[in-house]
Design an enzyme around this catalytic site. Sequence first.
Site: not given
Ligand code: GLA
Length: 744
Positions: A495, A559
Amino acid sequence: MFQKITATFACWLLSCAAFAQHKDAIFLDKAQFTTGDDPAWSFPGFDDKTWKTLQTGQVWQAQGFDNYHGFAWYRIHVFVPSSLRENAFWKDSLRLFLAHVNDVDETYFNGVKVGKTGAFPDDAGGYVSKWPATREYHIAAEAAAVKWDAENIISIKVYDGGGTGGIFMGAPYIDMLEKTDGLAITMAAEDIRYDADKATLTLTVSNSYSVYFDGVLKTKILDAAAHGIITQKNAVLHIRPLDKSVFHFTVPNRPGVEISWSFTQTGTTLVRSEKQTLPYTLTPSPADLPRINSAAVLGLHPGSPVLFKIAATGKKPLRYAASGLPAGVQIDPSTGMIGGVVTDSGSYPVVITVSNSLGKAQQHFNIVAGARLALTPPMGWNSWNCWGINVSADKVMQSAQALIDKGLIDYGWTYINIDDGWQKPVRATDSSVVPNEKFDDMMALGTWLHSRGLKFGIYSSPGPRTCGGYLGSYRNEEKDASTYAAWGVDYLKYDWCSYDEIARNDSALTTFIKPYSIMDEALQKQKRDIVYNLCQYGMRDVWKWGSQVHAQSWRTTEDIEDTWQSFSSIGFGQARLYPYAGPGHWNDPDMMIVGKVGWGQDLHPTRLTPDEQYTHVSLWCLLSAPLLIGCDLSKLDAFTRNLLTNSEVLAIDQDVLGSQAQRMVENDSTQVWVKQLADGGKAIGVFNMTSGYSHVRLPWKELGFRRTQRVRDAWRQKSLGTVQNVPRLLLPPHGSVLLKLASN
Ligand code: GLA
């Protein structure tokens, strides 16, 4: 005088979702906004006219601040009439509801601090993200800071530590607190029982205040499509402090049944009311005869350990056999687990047989030893949407055990992926990453999962820190990849998060590819098949270069949240990406938001209606999306289990052709998506985009389908005859049908 209450009435209870606020509530849908930080911005007299105007319900990345992380301020100007107080029964407390804030907020009312949730990076103890918490701050109505019949300034200092930023996931408002805020009317999904064409449910009215509640509860079971009443019941309630009353109903188990309730409090005549579409099951019970549900292909690297459990239903015990397995690979006849090592590249046609006392099922299964993994989209569970950074080994094992006990493993749900929140803040002296106190032994966890036929997934960031502020892999990529391999990791979600600090606004494409290619090289050195998922929210069209860094999937969006607005804009927004999906390389529209979710706090039933949930699963299968359940599986209710265990629906996702559906019809009310399947047939999703019931007649001819082609309803696993006999479809609000068209 000022009181901070964090999420007192979390409003995740079904009853409170829409009606928690007072009837005179004032919604705060717009705010002046700027990035940066200056204490003067909390002062009521500050002139913010040159700031940008933003919607408060959406993150700022969706409103022109694409890639901004850090401090920002919102200033909301709101006229507060004294009638708000006068019309209230209890006139003592003003409530400020700010929904969620990504990640930390400090909130002022006319320059006076009224609350703070989370911690800024420069606070003692460092940054703590609290985005899953709803913000609800209470202010005494008599406080000098409140200006009645005048404009008030609510200033909110926000810090976004990665991912998305700002006020989101809800509609902020101010109102007065009332006695009815202590009343919750809930219908827990876990308590609903299904028995063929009937369901029984329980309505609980509970009083969380230390005062008596008197009133009348009116309940109706409605036929939404026909606008009729199926049954109704009235009850006079006298609920003691901190007590509850419970009611049971038997209702039809079919689409379009609603329950409505309204509670009128004696004396104040304040009313709390709510209407819910009732969850209904469509997936028939599996047959006693064996059925093989696994995808018909497995991709692996020669030389890596093989772990594959055949997914099958049928009366237990089942026996498993496989002919044509490559040398070095065996099957366990009692568990269906295939293990060993394939040494030579090649394609190995295998025939799997699953048998029981009633008969047997057989399926062709191709083992392809070569460069590619994930020849069908990965299916499993991820900890983020339920546990957020509060994930622990216990919670992971509970969900893994529930996935087995509730039979999801028999449908191919296999990956158990730990998301953010497992890392210790400092590395060991040999620079290896170490799990924190919530995960004492990762290798033991990996072994535990593997011994049950499950796969083990983990999460990191190419930056120094993850989005939740945990340790990332920056400058330790090779060490981390070898640590993961030693632990038995099978999947890595990688990520972007704080890699912004390294990229420093450099917009060259190579800057976006670089961190993913470094980890790619590190993973390639491991003698282990680790599926590589890029999470960077679709920046620089990741779908165009993800395969170049040997990723098997890439997040295409920001997200997801458990609302129609979020999942429909993400899901239906995938249309132009169909050329980039295929065996070994999938577009990832994010994890599923069914069941109990909550990102670590306020675990609540998904806010999607049952029809929206059918649409969600249907669309993800048509998109050939990785299917990662995001809910607490130990609390899996019967409806959600039924939703996630439909072999014909899941077979559409796991189809070996691996093509992503294309949108063939799009108008204001309807969308039709068509996915080509390996057997020459097609899967068709028909979606009602409106919030009312809608009749749809499919334009079969324009879609190029012949009148004599056979059609099947995938959810009901039932034949509908041929194209020419399919009647006009009645689709519920945001509902859908998923059809399978035979090739002949
Ligand atoms: C980002 C990702 C999420 C999750 C969070 C964890 O927002 O897009 O899917 O993994 O980080 O902190």
